[in-house]
Design an enzyme around this catalytic site. Structure first.
Site, PDB file in Angstrom:
ATOM      1  N   ASP A 183       9.143   1.999  -1.802  1.00 47.42           N
ATOM      2  CA  ASP A 183       8.042   1.033  -1.757  1.00 47.42           C
ATOM      3  C   ASP A 183       8.620  -0.376  -1.720  1.00 47.42           C
ATOM      4  OD1 ASP A 183       5.404   0.092  -1.874  1.00 47.42           O
ATOM      5  OD2 ASP A 183       4.872   1.488  -3.479  1.00 47.42           O
ATOM      6  N   HIS A 240       7.078  -7.209   3.983  1.00 41.09           N
ATOM      7  CA  HIS A 240       6.442  -6.680   2.771  1.00 41.09           C
ATOM      8  C   HIS A 240       6.931  -5.284   2.407  1.00 41.09           C
ATOM      9  CE1 HIS A 240       3.288  -9.813   2.122  1.00 41.09           C
ATOM     10  NE2 HIS A 240       3.631 -10.095   3.373  1.00 41.09           N
TER      11      HIS A 240
HETATM   12  C1  GDG Z   1       2.427  -3.308   0.991  1.00 35.17           C
HETATM   13  C2  GDG Z   1       3.777  -2.701   0.616  1.00 35.17           C
HETATM   14  C3  GDG Z   1       3.959  -4.360  -1.237  1.00 35.17           C
HETATM   15  C4  GDG Z   1      -5.387   0.309  -4.142  1.00 35.17           C
HETATM   16  N1  GDG Z   1      -6.443   1.121  -4.213  1.00 35.17           N
HETATM   17  C5  GDG Z   1      -7.522   0.331  -4.238  1.00 35.17           C
HETATM   18  C6  GDG Z   1      -7.095  -0.996  -4.173  1.00 35.17           C
HETATM   19  N2  GDG Z   1      -5.782  -0.979  -4.114  1.00 35.17           N
HETATM   20  C7  GDG Z   1      -4.975  -2.214  -4.112  1.00 35.17           C
HETATM   21  C8  GDG Z   1      -4.079  -2.274  -5.325  1.00 35.17           C
HETATM   22  C9  GDG Z   1      -2.999  -3.224  -4.841  1.00 35.17           C
HETATM   23  C10 GDG Z   1      -2.948  -2.930  -3.345  1.00 35.17           C
HETATM   24  O1  GDG Z   1      -4.151  -2.254  -2.997  1.00 35.17           O
HETATM   25  C11 GDG Z   1      -1.817  -1.993  -2.985  1.00 35.17           C
HETATM   26  O2  GDG Z   1      -0.648  -2.735  -3.008  1.00 35.17           O
HETATM   27  P1  GDG Z   1       0.766  -2.040  -3.108  1.00 35.17           P
HETATM   28  O3  GDG Z   1       1.766  -3.092  -3.327  1.00 35.17           O
HETATM   29  O4  GDG Z   1       0.751  -1.046  -4.239  1.00 35.17           O
HETATM   30  O5  GDG Z   1       0.983  -1.200  -1.764  1.00 35.17           O
HETATM   31  P2  GDG Z   1       0.711  -1.366  -0.142  1.00 35.17           P
HETATM   32  O6  GDG Z   1      -0.718  -1.324   0.196  1.00 35.17           O
HETATM   33  O7  GDG Z   1       1.518  -0.272   0.466  1.00 35.17           O
HETATM   34  O8  GDG Z   1       1.292  -2.806   0.260  1.00 35.17           O
HETATM   35  C12 GDG Z   1       4.033  -2.865  -0.878  1.00 35.17           C
HETATM   36  C13 GDG Z   1       2.684  -4.982  -0.713  1.00 35.17           C
HETATM   37  O9  GDG Z   1       2.520  -4.734   0.683  1.00 35.17           O
HETATM   38  C14 GDG Z   1       2.653  -6.495  -0.949  1.00 35.17           C
HETATM   39  O10 GDG Z   1       3.769  -7.137  -0.413  1.00 35.17           O
HETATM   40  O11 GDG Z   1       3.996  -4.470  -2.649  1.00 35.17           O
HETATM   41  O12 GDG Z   1       5.294  -2.357  -1.219  1.00 35.17           O
HETATM   42  O13 GDG Z   1       3.818  -1.308   0.953  1.00 35.17           O
HETATM   43  O14 GDG Z   1      -3.350  -4.559  -5.012  1.00 35.17           O
HETATM   44  O15 GDG Z   1      -4.815  -2.748  -6.422  1.00 35.17           O
HETATM   45  N3  GDG Z   1      -7.925  -2.064  -4.186  1.00 35.17           N
HETATM   46  C15 GDG Z   1      -9.257  -1.802  -4.269  1.00 35.17           C
HETATM   47  N4  GDG Z   1      -9.741  -0.516  -4.334  1.00 35.17           N
HETATM   48  C16 GDG Z   1      -8.910   0.572  -4.325  1.00 35.17           C
HETATM   49  O16 GDG Z   1      -9.364   1.725  -4.436  1.00 35.17           O
HETATM   50  N5  GDG Z   1     -10.110  -2.823  -4.295  1.00 35.17           N
END
Ligand code: GDG
Length: 456
Positions: A364, A156
């Protein structure tokens, strides 16, 4: 293929509990669609002494199996090797990495112990799908315990350039471990190319075709599967009760000021200090925007036991405090920096309210927030997305305003450009963005991966 699907990931979504996101839903759907299977992972519990076996929860034809970690395993495998060595190196932060042989031993031990637990559930016709950097060695340990069925792995996070990957003292061991899988999937073509180049240049891999290498006496298929979201969910959530309530609450405060939004786990890979600096630069250089634009950054803290995360927290507190002290007025606060989490409905409401989405990680894997922001917009008056060229999502979302997040002045210019972008241009760019988010959604991703995994 008639077998079941067996999934392993560090954290799992147990039946009955609300699914934390699109990925959990997609994996649960994949299990249900195949007529059953097993989802295995860490229970989230840390215990004094090793507990035997797993705890099982059944839901229909799917078994959820969880195992606890001991305190030493948690410290070495999870906080140590996973989050103090692999995470920083894979995000190009060798300077933050801490290499400790005891941490690696704990990592290897947990991968082996979990592989043995998982192997008990597999039948020869099943397909195994293992997720993410916590379990790079699980496939090899599964092979060692006798499993020779189909087995795929999806990373991921980014896979770094070979020169960076090689900084890990155990890089050879990890690469060999990854080649125990039949299929290794990455988020972007950049990651896929990095891994292929590493294997060809340092492990003597021989290309069989454009996606398959022969290496370590095995044939490994290496391919890109860019993860997506559930776009319908984020298109409808802004109209949910939570979505409206959040937009009303914030809308009352920001009134007719333009809203710039950022939503990120508090992680040094997300470029939060640079983003605040860039917003500060906008205010330095554009007097006409002072009092007219509000930046809301939601940043739920994560991995607080790791030093680098504590330092980031202090740095952000200082930066937001300074910019606010310089520019705030009695009736306006430039940065609203919220170190807490909100529900998905609330986030979607805020995405829709915003004129600009700021997604500027330094590195990322994909970044799902960028896609969620796009999906939540209103077609006739969509907000503009400012996106880092180092987010995996930038490979697909070329119609965003792409920035180099290290370039503070350039990012500031992009924010100003996004704030003043005419509605026609916003619509045009959004059409292109949303077409991609809709086409390559989470269902597309899991089907593409599973099809490649079970292909002969
Ligand atoms: C890893 C990889 C890859 C954020 N704040 C809150 C919240 N979130 C949710 C967002 C989004 C998720 O968390 C974050 O996803 P990301 O993709 O931006 O980043 P990582 O957590 O680092 O995830 C990344 C991912 O895996 C999937 O393969 O894209 O590159 O690092 O969905 O909305 N959700 C809630 N409250 C928050 O305050 N409920």
């Amino acid at each position: 293929m008639t077998g079941r699907l067996i999934i392993a990931s560090n954290r799992i979504a147990l039946p009955g509990a609300p699914k934390p996101g699109g990925l959990a839903v997609a994996l649960a759907d994949a299990l249900a669609e195949r007529g059953g299977g097993v989802w295995f992972g860490w229970s989230g519990e840390v215990v004094e002494r090793e507990t035997r076996g797993v705890r099982l929860f059944a839901e229909g034809a799917v078994d959820y199996a969880v195992a606890d970690l001991t305190q030493d395993e948690h410290d070495g495998y999870y906080l140590g090797y996973s989050n103090r060595a692999l995470w920083p190196v894979f995000h190009y932060r060798v300077d933050l990495a801490h290499f400790d042989e005891a941490d690696f031993a704990a990592y290897e031990h947990v991968n082996r112990r979990f592989a043995r637990l998982l192997a008990q559930f597999t039948r020869p016709e099943d397909a195994v799908w293992i997720h993410d950097y916590h379990f790079l060695l699980m496939g090899q340990e599964m092979r060692a315990s006798g499993w020779d069925g189909r087995m795929g792995f999806f990373l991921h996070i980014p896979f770094p350039a070979p020169e960076i990957f090689s900084a890990l003292p155990q890089h050879q061991r990890l690469a060999r471990g990854l080649c125990a899988y039949d299929l290794v999937g990455f988020q972007t073509h950049r990651d896929t190319a990095n891994f292929r180049r590493y294997l060809i240049e340092t492990a003597g891999a021989v290309e069989q075709d454009h996606r398959t290498l022969r290496v370590f006496d095995r044939t490994v298929r290496i391919e890109t599967f860019s993860i997506g979201i559930d776009p319908d969910e984020f298109a409808s959530l802004p109209d949910s009760e939570d979505g409206r309530a959040a937009a009303d609450r914030l809308g009352r405060i920001t009134e007719n000021r333009a809203l710039v939004i950022g939503v990120d786990r508090m992680d040094y890979s997300k470029g939060l200090p640079q983003r605040m600096e860039a917003f500060g630069r906008v205010l330095d250089d554009h007097e006409e925007l002072r009092g007219r634009v509000s930046f809301v950054q939601i940043a739920p803290p994560s991995r607080e036991a790791v030093d680098a995360y504590q330092q980031l927290r202090e740095q952000l507190d200082r930066l937001a405090g300074r910019i606010n002290a310089d520019y705030a007025d009695l009736d306006w606060m430039p940065i609203r920096y919220l170190a807490r989490s909100y529900g998905r409905g609330s986030l979607a409401g805020l995405y829709r309210l915003a004129r600009v989405g700021l997604v500027t990680p330094l590195m990322d894997g994909m970044n799902l927030v960028a896609k969620e922001f796009v999906a939540a917009q209103q077609p006739d008056d969509p907000g503009a997305l400012v996106l880092s060229e180092f987010a995996g999502a930038a490979e697909q979302l070329q119609a965003a305003i792409l920035v180099n997040p290290h370039d503070i002045a350039g990012t500031a210019d992009a924010i100003v450009r996004a704030l003043s972008m005419p509605v026609e241009e916003r619509r045009e760019r959004w059409q292109s963005l949303v077409a991609n988010v809709r086409e390559q959604d989470i269902g597309w991703w899991r089907k593409a991966f599973l099809a490649a995994l079970v292909e002969p």
